[in-house]
Write an enzyme that holds these catalytic residues in place. Structure first.
Site, PDB file in Angstrom:
ATOM      1  N   GLU A 259       4.415 -10.975  -6.276  1.00 53.62           N
ATOM      2  CA  GLU A 259       3.194 -11.268  -7.216  1.00 53.62           C
ATOM      3  C   GLU A 259       3.765 -10.679  -8.590  1.00 53.62           C
ATOM      4  O   GLU A 259       3.141 -10.814  -9.438  1.00 53.62           O
ATOM      5  CB  GLU A 259       2.152 -10.628  -6.839  1.00 53.62           C
ATOM      6  CG  GLU A 259       1.992  -8.955  -6.463  1.00 53.62           C
ATOM      7  CD  GLU A 259       2.648  -8.577  -5.223  1.00 53.62           C
ATOM      8  OE1 GLU A 259       3.285  -9.350  -4.741  1.00 53.62           O
ATOM      9  OE2 GLU A 259       2.453  -7.204  -4.839  1.00 53.62           O
TER      10      GLU A 259
ATOM     11  N   ASP B  54     -18.913 -10.112 -21.549  1.00 53.48           N
ATOM     12  CA  ASP B  54     -19.313 -10.402 -20.644  1.00 53.48           C
ATOM     13  C   ASP B  54     -21.139 -10.856 -20.490  1.00 53.48           C
ATOM     14  O   ASP B  54     -21.515 -11.927 -20.081  1.00 53.48           O
ATOM     15  CB  ASP B  54     -19.313  -9.276 -19.549  1.00 53.48           C
ATOM     16  CG  ASP B  54     -17.994  -8.846 -19.492  1.00 53.48           C
ATOM     17  OD1 ASP B  54     -17.102  -9.575 -19.857  1.00 53.48           O
ATOM     18  OD2 ASP B  54     -17.798  -7.660 -19.070  1.00 53.48           O
TER      19      ASP B  54
ATOM     20  N   CYS C 211       5.184  -6.144   1.721  1.00 58.69           N
ATOM     21  CA  CYS C 211       5.536  -4.818   1.699  1.00 58.69           C
ATOM     22  C   CYS C 211       4.657  -3.975   2.996  1.00 58.69           C
ATOM     23  O   CYS C 211       5.165  -4.322   4.336  1.00 58.69           O
ATOM     24  CB  CYS C 211       5.430  -4.060   0.542  1.00 58.69           C
ATOM     25  SG  CYS C 211       6.287  -2.792   0.306  1.00 58.69           S
ATOM     26  N   TYR C 212       3.808  -3.303   2.630  1.00 59.55           N
ATOM     27  CA  TYR C 212       2.991  -2.480   3.497  1.00 59.55           C
ATOM     28  C   TYR C 212       2.396  -3.545   4.726  1.00 59.55           C
ATOM     29  O   TYR C 212       2.467  -3.587   5.841  1.00 59.55           O
ATOM     30  CB  TYR C 212       2.085  -1.533   3.017  1.00 59.55           C
ATOM     31  CG  TYR C 212       1.012  -0.844   4.030  1.00 59.55           C
ATOM     32  CD1 TYR C 212       1.155   0.287   4.695  1.00 59.55           C
ATOM     33  CD2 TYR C 212      -0.070  -1.962   4.605  1.00 59.55           C
ATOM     34  CE1 TYR C 212       0.187   0.933   5.458  1.00 59.55           C
ATOM     35  CE2 TYR C 212      -1.150  -1.111   5.436  1.00 59.55           C
ATOM     36  CZ  TYR C 212      -0.703   0.130   5.985  1.00 59.55           C
ATOM     37  OH  TYR C 212      -1.803   0.820   6.514  1.00 59.55           O
TER      38      TYR C 212
ATOM     39  N   GLY D 288       0.868  -1.325   0.003  1.00 57.13           N
ATOM     40  CA  GLY D 288      -0.133  -0.108   0.116  1.00 57.13           C
ATOM     41  C   GLY D 288       0.909   1.207  -0.157  1.00 57.13           C
ATOM     42  O   GLY D 288       1.979   1.100   0.279  1.00 57.13           O
TER      43      GLY D 288
ATOM     44  N   HIS E 268       7.847  -7.741  -3.406  1.00 60.85           N
ATOM     45  CA  HIS E 268       6.555  -8.380  -3.845  1.00 60.85           C
ATOM     46  C   HIS E 268       6.643  -9.448  -4.751  1.00 60.85           C
ATOM     47  O   HIS E 268       7.264  -9.690  -5.622  1.00 60.85           O
ATOM     48  CB  HIS E 268       6.149  -7.071  -4.789  1.00 60.85           C
ATOM     49  CG  HIS E 268       5.595  -5.900  -4.231  1.00 60.85           C
ATOM     50  ND1 HIS E 268       4.433  -5.853  -3.777  1.00 60.85           N
ATOM     51  CD2 HIS E 268       6.494  -4.859  -3.934  1.00 60.85           C
ATOM     52  CE1 HIS E 268       4.340  -4.552  -3.207  1.00 60.85           C
ATOM     53  NE2 HIS E 268       5.461  -4.062  -3.121  1.00 60.85           N
TER      54      HIS E 268
ATOM     55  N   LYS F  26     -11.730 -10.757 -16.218  1.00 58.60           N
ATOM     56  CA  LYS F  26     -12.295 -10.956 -17.786  1.00 58.60           C
ATOM     57  C   LYS F  26     -11.572 -11.964 -18.416  1.00 58.60           C
ATOM     58  O   LYS F  26     -12.420 -12.812 -19.275  1.00 58.60           O
ATOM     59  CB  LYS F  26     -11.714  -9.697 -18.624  1.00 58.60           C
ATOM     60  CG  LYS F  26     -12.335  -9.411 -20.277  1.00 58.60           C
ATOM     61  CD  LYS F  26     -13.741  -9.151 -20.063  1.00 58.60           C
ATOM     62  CE  LYS F  26     -13.874  -7.845 -20.836  1.00 58.60           C
ATOM     63  NZ  LYS F  26     -15.239  -7.137 -20.298  1.00 58.60           N
TER      64      LYS F  26
HETATM   65  P1  XMP Z   1     -11.577   1.349 -17.599  1.00 55.01           P
HETATM   66  O1  XMP Z   1     -12.079   2.392 -18.544  1.00 55.01           O
HETATM   67  O2  XMP Z   1     -12.386   1.416 -16.191  1.00 55.01           O
HETATM   68  O3  XMP Z   1     -12.177   0.085 -18.428  1.00 55.01           O
HETATM   69  O4  XMP Z   1     -10.328   1.325 -17.589  1.00 55.01           O
HETATM   70  C1  XMP Z   1     -11.813  -1.030 -17.643  1.00 55.01           C
HETATM   71  C2  XMP Z   1     -12.617  -2.184 -18.636  1.00 55.01           C
HETATM   72  O5  XMP Z   1     -14.198  -2.009 -18.309  1.00 55.01           O
HETATM   73  C3  XMP Z   1     -14.893  -1.653 -19.444  1.00 55.01           C
HETATM   74  N1  XMP Z   1     -15.906  -0.723 -18.991  1.00 55.01           N
HETATM   75  C4  XMP Z   1     -17.320  -1.038 -18.848  1.00 55.01           C
HETATM   76  N2  XMP Z   1     -18.132  -2.327 -19.186  1.00 55.01           N
HETATM   77  N3  XMP Z   1     -19.878  -1.109 -18.266  1.00 55.01           N
HETATM   78  C5  XMP Z   1     -19.351  -2.023 -18.956  1.00 55.01           C
HETATM   79  O6  XMP Z   1     -19.894  -3.201 -19.032  1.00 55.01           O
HETATM   80  C6  XMP Z   1     -19.382   0.015 -18.077  1.00 55.01           C
HETATM   81  O7  XMP Z   1     -20.174   1.084 -17.613  1.00 55.01           O
HETATM   82  C7  XMP Z   1     -17.808   0.137 -18.254  1.00 55.01           C
HETATM   83  N4  XMP Z   1     -16.839   1.155 -18.222  1.00 55.01           N
HETATM   84  C8  XMP Z   1     -15.792   0.531 -18.553  1.00 55.01           C
HETATM   85  C9  XMP Z   1     -13.831  -1.079 -20.520  1.00 55.01           C
HETATM   86  O8  XMP Z   1     -14.548  -1.213 -21.731  1.00 55.01           O
HETATM   87  C10 XMP Z   1     -12.753  -1.935 -20.251  1.00 55.01           C
HETATM   88  O9  XMP Z   1     -12.744  -3.008 -21.162  1.00 55.01           O
END
Ligand code: XMP
Length: 515
Positions: free
Chosen positions: A177, A233, A88-89, A57, A175, A372
């Site tokens: 990880e 998703d 670490c932290y 942290g 770390h 993901k």
């Molecule tokens: P960010 O912009 O947060 O994006 O770095 C990370 C991943 O999340 C997706 N993303 C979303 N997916 N609803 C979704 O279903 C949302 O409101 C949303 N905001 C970001 C983005 O495309 C990326 O893959």
């Protein structure tokens, strides 16, 4: 196996690597979950973890308001003999809580270091006498807690690692990880298997079966609506739900006018053969009216989140469905700040963007514990086509979060056309390992010259990144000729645009989507 049988908790003290720790543990086939320092004794008791890891942290443990576990929680862990690994932290926190001492160093230690392993017991089993590790710290433990021994040192850190002689408590200043720590995964594996006694039973196939039966039990003989966007998703969530309740699942695909080029057709085609009552709703006018004049990113997300839900409610009413299935995944929850201590990075439309009152009996989120790449793997195992699985992730709020100004026909068209050129050129050039690639319509204008005439025109900026799970990302170092091709095509083919920029910031600090 059930998720609850073998869990390693990772307490996130604000480290950018907390997620990496959780992922590394899952790679070892043990389910791990991120929790926050405000976790209570009762919550831990309910989860009954096999072990707990304290992340690093950015703070100092002795700072006012530094995130610390309560003494009750700490005492509980000790009393129950739950194995602890502090990183670490987290290492410094153990020292502080167990009666040792920590101090700030003028000289920070950052980067690759060589450590002497002094004691091969427990987490250092099977390691070399000297190991290459990755350090990143300003503070260090300078006095051991009673009952602890030093297990590793460097020239700068005489107590680079320690362990308790009577309890299963380990601390590491470095770390394990991160990939730069050569035997980091071995150290984590020693902790998870040798110290915590895990068996490694976390498997995605079991996860699928478990969720299928959960959905069956919940929905009973009823019906459910799935919010299907055609993205990875929601498509995978649809496949899981379809396996559970078959044709009592009703897929609602909302075309909000903020989709990528050709997307509505691709999705309609991909799902029309499935037995999931696919229905496309044309809601473009409705969304554009509601979004009129809004530029604030969070407001856009709230409006879109609410409008989605209202449409699903209307459809559910017609069908007589009580349940809504959503493709929410783990990072959506974390980024929407669903924990008291986590900051809201952005309200994902399906989590933080949900309205307060919803007429569904329950929202079912079969993927809410997965990252993901795990979601992609579930999709593959359920036989979804590569075209759906390997596509770039697309956020529910669509192109609305890829324009920095208001949602207008022109802004959306620029973004859609330019993004399609980006995708085409990257495919043609066979560039690999891209997580996300699109163009952003910016509000600012710049002076250009077209056919000897001045043109005060639009700018688009390209966002093309590499990532493993979107929690962190690096901008893609593309060959110049590919960038040049993309830029030339955009300025030639999208008439409003005179300038193409490239985002060369990683995440953090910049997120992947611009809004
Ligand atoms: P960010 O912009 O947060 O994006 O770095 C990370 C991943 O999340 C997706 N993303 C979303 N997916 N609803 C979704 O279903 C949302 O409101 C949303 N905001 C970001 C983005 O495309 C990326 O893959």
């Amino acid at each position: 196996m059930s998720i609850g049988e073998e869990v390693i908790l990772v307490v996130d003290f604000g480290s950018q690597y907390a997620h990496l720790i959780a992922r590394r543990i899952r790679e070892l086939k043990v389910y791990s979950e991120i929790v926050f320092p405000d976790i209570t004794e009762k919550e831990i008791e309910k989860i009954a973890p096999k072990g707990i890891i304290f992340s690093g942290g950015p703070r100092s443990v002795y700072e006012k308001d530094a995130p610390l576990l309560t003494d009750d929680v700490f005492d509980y862990l000790i009393r129950k003999d739950i194995p602890i690994l502090g990183i670490c932290y987290g290492h410094q926190l153990i020292a502080l809580k167990m009666g040792g001492n920590v101090k700030g160093e003028k000289k920070k230690e950052y980067g690759i270091a060589t450590v002497d392993i002094l004691d091969p017991e427990g987490i250092f089993n099977d390691l070399e006498n000297k190991e290459t590790v990755w350090m990143s710290h300003g503070d260090q433990v300078f006095e051991l807690p009673p009952g602890f021994v030093i297990t590793s040192k460097t020239d700068n850190s005489p107590i680079a690692a320690f362990r308790s002689t009577s309890k299963k408590i380990y601390g590491l200043q470095w770390h394990p990880e991160v990939v730069h720590t050569k035997n980091g995964q071995k150290i984590l594996s020693n902790f998870v298997y040798n110290v915590c006694g895990c068996k490694g039973t976390w498997d995605l196939s079991d996860f699928i079966e478990e969720n299928v039966s959960k959905i069956r039990n919940k929905v009973g003989s009823g019906k459910a609506v799935i919010a299907l966007s055609g993205g990875i998703d929601s498509s995978v969530a649809a496949a899981v739900a379809e396996k559970a309740i078959g044709n009592r699942l009703y897929a609602v695909f909302v075309d909000h006018g903020l989709l990528r080029k050709g997307e509505a057709e691709v999705v309609s085609k991909a799902f029309s053969g499935h037995d999931i009552n696919f229905k496309k709703i044309d809601a473009k006018k409705r969304f554009f009216d509601k979004l009129f004049g809004i530029t604030d990113p969070e407001k856009k997300r709230m409006v879109i989140g609410e409008e989605f839900i209202r449409i699903f409610e209307e459809e559910a009413k017609k069908i007589g469905a009580d349940f809504l299935v959503q493709g929410t995944i783990y990072p959506d929850i974390i980024e929407s700040g669903r924990s008291q201590h986590a900051d809201t990075i952005k309200s994902h439309h399906n989590v933080g963007g949900l309205p307060d009152s919803i007429s569904f009996k329950e929202i079912i989120e079969p993927l809410r514990d997965l990252y993901k790449d795990e979601v992609r793997e579930v999709g593959r195992r359920l036989g979804l086509p590569d075209k759906i699985i390997d596509q770039y992730p697309f956020p529910g709020p669509g192109l609305a979060v890829r324009i920095t100004g208001p949602v207008t026909e022109e802004n959306i068209r620029i973004c859609r056309e330019a993004s399609s050129i980006v995708e085409e050129e990257l495919e043609k050039a066979s560039i690999e390992n891209i997580w996300q690639a699109f163009a952003v319509t910016l509000e600012d204008k710049v002076v250009g010259v077209v056919g000897d005439q001045r043109k005060f025109g639009r700018i688009v900026a390209l966002r093309i990144v590499e990532s493993q799970d979107a929690m962190t990302a690096n901008f893609k170092k593309l060959p110049w000729d590919v960038l040049e091709k993309i830029s030339t095509r955009i300025t030639n083919e999208v008439p409003e645009v005179v300038s193409v920029a490239y985002f060369i910031s990683h995440k953090p600090p910049q997120t992947i989507e611009p809004c």
